[in-house]
Each structure stands twice: as C-alpha cells, then as structure tokens.
Design a protein around this motif. Structure first.
Motif, PDB file in Angstrom:
ATOM      1  N   ALA A 116       1.932 -22.766  52.371  1.00 23.45           N
ATOM      2  CA  ALA A 116       1.993 -21.550  52.172  1.00 23.45           C
ATOM      3  C   ALA A 116       4.087 -21.028  52.212  1.00 23.45           C
ATOM      4  O   ALA A 116       4.155 -19.872  51.589  1.00 23.45           O
ATOM      5  N   GLN A 117       4.621 -21.715  52.687  1.00 26.98           N
ATOM      6  CA  GLN A 117       5.763 -21.464  53.324  1.00 26.98           C
ATOM      7  C   GLN A 117       6.994 -21.732  51.721  1.00 26.98           C
ATOM      8  O   GLN A 117       7.359 -20.686  50.903  1.00 26.98           O
ATOM      9  N   LEU A 118       6.703 -22.544  50.940  1.00 29.42           N
ATOM     10  CA  LEU A 118       7.399 -23.041  49.834  1.00 29.42           C
ATOM     11  C   LEU A 118       6.907 -22.316  48.844  1.00 29.42           C
ATOM     12  O   LEU A 118       7.840 -21.582  47.524  1.00 29.42           O
ATOM     13  N   ILE A 119       5.614 -21.945  48.643  1.00 30.85           N
ATOM     14  CA  ILE A 119       5.668 -20.182  47.496  1.00 30.85           C
ATOM     15  C   ILE A 119       6.073 -19.192  48.219  1.00 30.85           C
ATOM     16  O   ILE A 119       6.458 -18.737  47.460  1.00 30.85           O
ATOM     17  N   VAL A 120       5.652 -18.660  49.576  1.00 31.63           N
ATOM     18  CA  VAL A 120       6.362 -17.725  50.301  1.00 31.63           C
ATOM     19  C   VAL A 120       8.182 -17.684  49.206  1.00 31.63           C
ATOM     20  O   VAL A 120       8.292 -16.902  48.397  1.00 31.63           O
ATOM     21  N   LEU A 121       8.338 -18.899  50.398  1.00 33.12           N
ATOM     22  CA  LEU A 121       9.629 -19.180  49.467  1.00 33.12           C
ATOM     23  C   LEU A 121      10.412 -18.512  48.008  1.00 33.12           C
ATOM     24  O   LEU A 121      10.910 -18.047  47.418  1.00 33.12           O
ATOM     25  N   PHE A 122       9.284 -19.339  46.945  1.00 39.49           N
ATOM     26  CA  PHE A 122       9.378 -20.109  45.737  1.00 39.49           C
ATOM     27  C   PHE A 122       9.724 -18.544  45.269  1.00 39.49           C
ATOM     28  O   PHE A 122      10.657 -18.080  44.653  1.00 39.49           O
ATOM     29  N   ILE A 123       8.440 -17.480  45.788  1.00 40.06           N
ATOM     30  CA  ILE A 123       8.491 -15.894  44.876  1.00 40.06           C
ATOM     31  C   ILE A 123      10.077 -15.331  45.345  1.00 40.06           C
ATOM     32  O   ILE A 123      10.730 -14.766  45.275  1.00 40.06           O
ATOM     33  N   LEU A 124       9.777 -15.443  46.959  1.00 45.89           N
ATOM     34  CA  LEU A 124      11.205 -14.360  47.187  1.00 45.89           C
ATOM     35  C   LEU A 124      12.329 -14.937  46.885  1.00 45.89           C
ATOM     36  O   LEU A 124      13.334 -13.765  46.845  1.00 45.89           O
ATOM     37  N   ARG A 125      12.575 -15.849  46.860  1.00 47.80           N
ATOM     38  CA  ARG A 125      13.924 -16.045  46.030  1.00 47.80           C
ATOM     39  C   ARG A 125      13.960 -16.366  44.702  1.00 47.80           C
ATOM     40  O   ARG A 125      15.098 -15.364  43.994  1.00 47.80           O
ATOM     41  N   ASP A 126      12.670 -16.380  44.635  1.00 49.49           N
ATOM     42  CA  ASP A 126      13.116 -15.890  42.235  1.00 49.49           C
ATOM     43  C   ASP A 126      13.379 -14.481  42.041  1.00 49.49           C
ATOM     44  O   ASP A 126      13.780 -13.769  41.423  1.00 49.49           O
ATOM     45  N   PHE A 127      12.559 -13.184  42.598  1.00 56.34           N
ATOM     46  CA  PHE A 127      12.441 -12.243  43.046  1.00 56.34           C
ATOM     47  C   PHE A 127      14.344 -11.172  43.331  1.00 56.34           C
ATOM     48  O   PHE A 127      14.776 -10.570  42.704  1.00 56.34           O
TER      49      PHE A 127
END
Ligand code: ZN
Ligand code: ZN
Length: 291
Positions: A116-127
């Motif tokens: 879940a942390q990896l997904i949050v980081l991926f989406i946030l960083r990409d935005f």
C-alpha cells in the motif's frame, strides 16, 4: 561551514564507493544492472517488433541518448547531486530545529502494508511529476532546459533519459516538501523506481503495447509521441499529454490529446533544426543561446 564541507565530501565519497560496489557486485536490488536489463529488454522489443519499421535500429542520436541515460541515472549523482542533496537536507533539518518546528507529517502511512505504501508513493510522486512537467513547459526558463528532452527527432527507448541535469534538480527540489509531508515507513523504494523506469522506456520506445482500457490509466508510446509533436493544437500552445507514468491526470485535467495514430508525426519544436548537437552545448544552451 566546515561541517557542510565535510558532509559534502563524505556523501560524495560515499556515493562513489556505493557506485563502485554496485558495479562490481551484481545483486537483485542493483540499479546499475536493472537499468541495463530493462534497457536491453525494451531494445529487443524495438528490434523484433518495431512500430516504425523503416527506422534504423541504431537510430539518430542513439549513442548520445545512451550516454544521457547513464549520466542522468548515475554519474550526475556521483558528480555531486547526491552530496549536494545531503547538505540541503541537513540544512533544512537545522533550520527546522532552530525555528522550533517539529517535522510536519500530514499523512502517516508508515503502519500500512509495504504494498500500500509503494502504491501511495507511486501515485503521489507521479502526480507531483506531472505538475512539475507542466511547469517545465510553462515557465520560459524551465522550457529552455526541457528543450533538451524535446530535441529528439527520432524516438526510441533511450530518449527517455535525454534531459538536462537541471531537470533532476527541479524535480527533486519541487517534490522534496510534498513527499516530506507523508510519513513513509519504508526505506527501499526500488520497485517504484524500476516500475517508473520501465514505463518511461516503453513510452519512448519504437514499439507499441496494445493498451485497451488501460490507456486511461497508464501512459504509452501511442500517447507520449504526441507530447513530442512539433506542431501542437492551437488551443494548447504549451503542450499536451504531460503524463510521466500515468495518463489519468491528462484525462482528468483535459490535456489528453491523440488526434490520430501518431507513428510518423514530426517531432521537436519550432527551430529544433538549430538546436545544438554536442552535449556540452546542450548543457550550456539555456545560458548561452545565440537568439
Ligand atoms: Zn515535455
Ligand atoms: Zn518524452
């Protein structure tokens, strides 16, 4: 001041040692060999299933881009970015302490599962990156740096990492505070980096992956080629399809444009023909352009 010089020196030597160790010790979390492996796989897709069949396998500027790839991924860090960011991070921390602030965390995800942390980081960083990318097109000085990436005339996977080293500084600086506001409990984000690296290579490759409905979520070569179009729609003079890994931001905010299959469109920007070829002139370009 001396403390900062020592910190810079230690970080610089530490990174040099780390890179030397990585090259001499292949292992599963090794960025050097992952970059090579992902590049070879995507290059093989270009060779055996090319989108533009007439494009040479060693396309124009292939070696320039191969150099950019390793420079931007490793050498720029080795030369000083890593050391400099340690110093800046330390300075921020000292400033916080002097002002009596506690580091502010607005969302603490450290207790969440690693996935879940990896997904949050991926989406946030990409935005964040999508927004920084828009700024690179809108702020005139930033656009001068970003022109290096848009000077690609024939597209291929290695063009992904053709960009001015100032972009690394801009992206890292602008993502620093928003990412610091999230409390992550993980130190290793290699999966996020490698996933983003693979998508970025595929976005620039001379190879198309059929996307189906996933085109609304993930960026693709079909979509990103239009980001590099020499001629932009008159109502979108700054650019279109700013997505890095995800395409959903462009669909959400109205900057997604794919007028037709863009396989053979002309790439670049107005006056791309006069853009310097040697790498050192590309690096000096924003400060040294003749016009
Ligand atoms: Zn761009
Ligand atoms: Zn691109």
């Amino acid at each position: 001041m001396n403390e900062y010089v020592v910190l810079f020196k230690d970080a610089f030597l530490g990174y040099a040692r780390y890179l030397g160790h990585e090259i001499s010790h292949p292992h599963i979390k090794n960025y050097v060999y992952w970059l090579i492996a992902i590049s070879v796989v995507v290059y093989m897709l270009e060779v055996f299933r090319p989108w533009r069949k007439e494009q040479s396998r060693i396309r124009r500027d292939f070696w320039l881009d191969a150099f950019y790839m390793f420079f931007n991924f490793f050498l720029f860090s080795l030369i000083g970015y890593h050391a400099l960011s340690q110093v800046v991070g330390h300075a921020f921390q000292q400033l916080y302490e002097q002002l009596g602030f506690d580091p502010v965390v607005i969302l603490d995800v450290s207790a969440w599962s690693p996935a879940a942390q990896l997904i949050v980081l991926f989406i946030l960083r990409d935005f964040i990156h999508w927004n920084v990318h828009r700024l690179l097109h809108r702020v005139p000085l930033f656009w001068q740096f970003h022109k290096v990436h848009h000077s690609v005339r024939e597209m291929g996977f290695a063009a992904h990492l053709r960009y001015h080293w100032m972009e690394t500084i801009l992206y890292r600086t602008l993502e620093f505070i928003p990412l610091a506001l999230i409390g992550f409990g993980l130190r290793e984000f290699i999966l996020v980096h490698l996933f983003a690296l693979t998508i970025g290579h595929l976005n620039h490759a001379n190879f198309v992956l059929p996307m189906g409905p996933f085109k609304y979520l993930f960026n693709s070569a079909q979509m990103h080629i239009w980001h590099h179009a020499k001629e932009l729609p008159p109502d979108k003079p700054y650019g279109i399809n700013y997505g890095i890994s995800l395409s959903c931001w462009d669909y959400m905010f109205g900057s997604a444009v794919i007028p037709h299959v863009g396989r053979d469109i002309e790439l670049g920007f107005a006056e791309v023909e006069t853009f310097p070829k040697p790498i050192w002139r590309q690096w000096l370009w924003p400060w040294w352009k003749k016009d």
